[in-house]
Design a protein around this motif. Sequence first.
Motif, PDB file in Angstrom:
ATOM      1  N   ALA A   1       0.823  -1.206   0.000  1.00  0.00           N
ATOM      2  CA  ALA A   1       0.000   0.000   0.000  1.00  0.00           C
ATOM      3  C   ALA A   1       0.856   1.255   0.000  1.00  0.00           C
ATOM      4  O   ALA A   1       0.556   2.231  -0.699  1.00  0.00           O
ATOM      5  CB  ALA A   1      -0.933  -0.010   1.210  1.00  0.00           C
ATOM      6  N   GLN A   2       1.942   1.238   0.770  1.00  0.00           N
ATOM      7  CA  GLN A   2       2.809   2.415   0.843  1.00  0.00           C
ATOM      8  C   GLN A   2       3.557   2.653  -0.465  1.00  0.00           C
ATOM      9  O   GLN A   2       3.582   3.764  -0.997  1.00  0.00           O
ATOM     10  CB  GLN A   2       3.816   2.274   1.982  1.00  0.00           C
ATOM     11  CG  GLN A   2       4.901   3.333   2.007  1.00  0.00           C
ATOM     12  CD  GLN A   2       4.351   4.748   2.034  1.00  0.00           C
ATOM     13  OE1 GLN A   2       3.320   4.988   2.657  1.00  0.00           O
ATOM     14  NE2 GLN A   2       5.025   5.654   1.364  1.00  0.00           N
TER      15      GLN A   2
ATOM     16  N   GLN B   1       2.865   1.648  -3.481  1.00  0.00           N
ATOM     17  CA  GLN B   1       1.982   2.019  -4.579  1.00  0.00           C
ATOM     18  C   GLN B   1       1.499   3.462  -4.456  1.00  0.00           C
ATOM     19  O   GLN B   1       1.037   4.043  -5.443  1.00  0.00           O
ATOM     20  CB  GLN B   1       0.779   1.072  -4.635  1.00  0.00           C
ATOM     21  CG  GLN B   1       1.127  -0.330  -5.104  1.00  0.00           C
ATOM     22  CD  GLN B   1      -0.081  -1.236  -5.173  1.00  0.00           C
ATOM     23  OE1 GLN B   1      -1.161  -0.909  -4.694  1.00  0.00           O
ATOM     24  NE2 GLN B   1       0.092  -2.403  -5.777  1.00  0.00           N
ATOM     25  N   ASP B   2       1.617   4.021  -3.272  1.00  0.00           N
ATOM     26  CA  ASP B   2       1.172   5.395  -3.057  1.00  0.00           C
ATOM     27  C   ASP B   2       2.283   6.413  -3.322  1.00  0.00           C
ATOM     28  O   ASP B   2       2.044   7.613  -3.283  1.00  0.00           O
ATOM     29  CB  ASP B   2       0.672   5.548  -1.613  1.00  0.00           C
ATOM     30  CG  ASP B   2      -0.112   6.836  -1.404  1.00  0.00           C
ATOM     31  OD1 ASP B   2      -0.991   7.120  -2.227  1.00  0.00           O
ATOM     32  OD2 ASP B   2       0.175   7.556  -0.428  1.00  0.00           O
TER      33      ASP B   2
ATOM     34  N   CYS C   1       7.898  10.242   2.331  1.00  0.00           N
ATOM     35  CA  CYS C   1       6.436  10.236   2.371  1.00  0.00           C
ATOM     36  C   CYS C   1       5.928  11.198   3.441  1.00  0.00           C
ATOM     37  O   CYS C   1       6.647  11.517   4.390  1.00  0.00           O
ATOM     38  CB  CYS C   1       5.914   8.832   2.642  1.00  0.00           C
ATOM     39  SG  CYS C   1       6.274   8.228   4.298  1.00  0.00           S
TER      40      CYS C   1
END
Length: 204
Positions: free
Chosen positions: A66-67, A69-70, A97
């Motif tokens: 999830a991280q 891909q963000d 991030c």
Amino acid sequence: MFIVPADRRPRRAFTLLEVTLAVAILGMMSLAIYRFVSTNLTAVRLSTEMNETDARYSGLSNLLTAQLQDLPPGQGTLAGEPFKFNGRSRDEMTWICPAGPGLFTRYATGEYSVTMRLRPMERSEQMELGVVRESEDENNPVPDNKSWVSLLTGVNSMEIRYFDPRLNAWVDRWTDRGTLPHLVRLTIDRAGSSVPWEAVLPLR
């Protein structure tokens, strides 16, 4: 009056040998039942521990996917370097991030550098996997007691590989700050397991 004659036939009782044999049989049956129950309880305990471990690693895979891909491509978003200590892989991966899953907190301002790496555990030859969080703003540092976030314990080594579509191959480091790899392969040697855990994380 009639007198009933007394029954003078000898009554047969259990001999000591018969009692001993009966006790021995009961003891063997009890021991067999105990071993059966004990073996099943051990199997259930080991299965539960394995399921808990697998759940933790699956959670790590989902979180990192999830991280990653963000992450927006470019601007120094992702970098990775291979390291080895005492013959063990201890690769590191760093990403930039804001607050969110990749920073493991929603209550932060600005951007942070997050490095996933291994560090030795106290009084053990094993290591723990975690992330170090550092603020990109020098005026807003992360407190020392909150900079390290532990993710997994009982780790022997960690290898990170990046799939470069331009080479159509896996590479051991990522230094291209202008783009992201298509895939990240994470291989972790777990303590007490003969088979390493491996996950391929898609970034697209």
